[in-house]
Design a protein around this motif. Structure first.
Motif, PDB file in Angstrom:
ATOM      1  N   ARG A   2       0.849  -1.267  -0.252  1.00 59.24           N
ATOM      2  CA  ARG A   2      -0.042   0.125  -0.048  1.00 59.24           C
ATOM      3  C   ARG A   2       0.850   1.139  -0.080  1.00 59.24           C
ATOM      4  O   ARG A   2       1.807   1.456   0.948  1.00 59.24           O
ATOM      5  N   ARG A   3       0.618   2.189  -0.919  1.00 57.73           N
ATOM      6  CA  ARG A   3       1.452   3.246  -1.216  1.00 57.73           C
ATOM      7  C   ARG A   3       0.693   4.640  -0.680  1.00 57.73           C
ATOM      8  O   ARG A   3      -0.415   4.476  -0.944  1.00 57.73           O
ATOM      9  N   VAL A   5      -0.281   8.110  -1.788  1.00 57.88           N
ATOM     10  CA  VAL A   5      -0.100   8.948  -2.760  1.00 57.88           C
ATOM     11  C   VAL A   5      -1.012  10.342  -2.475  1.00 57.88           C
ATOM     12  O   VAL A   5      -1.743  10.355  -1.752  1.00 57.88           O
ATOM     13  N   ASP A  35       3.832   9.883  -5.482  1.00 58.57           N
ATOM     14  CA  ASP A  35       4.132   9.697  -4.094  1.00 58.57           C
ATOM     15  C   ASP A  35       5.138  10.501  -3.629  1.00 58.57           C
ATOM     16  O   ASP A  35       5.657  10.352  -2.519  1.00 58.57           O
TER      17      ASP A  35
END
Length: 164
Positions: A2-3, A5, A35
């Motif tokens: 999970r990023r 952003v 990101d």
């Protein structure tokens, strides 16, 4: 993975939509995130400069990136190279080459490189000269989500941050 952003804007965007933006952008018509928080802050500042009474807002999301790229068509540009240049030029010229993908990630055609791209598009410099100029720059990062179903399934709004 999970990023986290971000999307720079002048409004809070809880439910992003891919069909709101312009088509002839770097990676086509979609919802753009990064990101890199500082980059989103810059985008928000640019957008707020067009609206004199608007403050910039950074929208923050969680993107279940690994799951999304396993399920959907994903393209990543690692550097400013021939492939990236030709893709950007095609998209900015109205060709819909982006329609072959659901998610595209790579460098932004920002103020550091846009003069080179425009000179190449206008025929003022050859491709090799453009690539030489581009090689002097380290790409930042943008992710364009081109399909609403990717957003609906894998992008979750966290919060918005108003800039002063």
């Amino acid at each position: 993975m999970r990023r986290v952003v971000y999307h720079g804007s002048i409004v809070e965007i809880v439910s992003p939509m891919v069909d709101v933006g312009r088509e002839n952008l770097d990676f086509g018509k979609g919802f753009y995130v990064t990101d890199i928080r500082a980059q989103a802050k810059t985008w928000a500042g640019i957008k707020s400069s067009y609206h004199f009474d608007a403050l910039g807002i950074i929208n923050r999301y969680f993107f279940d990136f690994d799951a999304a790229v396993r399920e959907y068509r994903y393209k990543k540009f690692e550097r400013y190279d021939r492939e990236w240049l030709n893709f950007i030029v095609a998209c900015r010229s109205g060709k819909k080459v982006w329609r072959h993908y659901d998610i595209i990630e790579g460098g932004v055609a920002n103020d550091k490189v846009i003069d080179t791209i425009e000179a190449f598009m206008a025929g003022h410099i050859e491709e090799e000269k453009a690539l030489g100029e581009l090689s002097k720059h380290q790409p930042n990062n943008q992710i364009c989500i081109l399909k609403q179903k990717v957003i609906d399934k894998y992008l979750t709004f966290d919060k918005s941050i108003k800039l002063k």
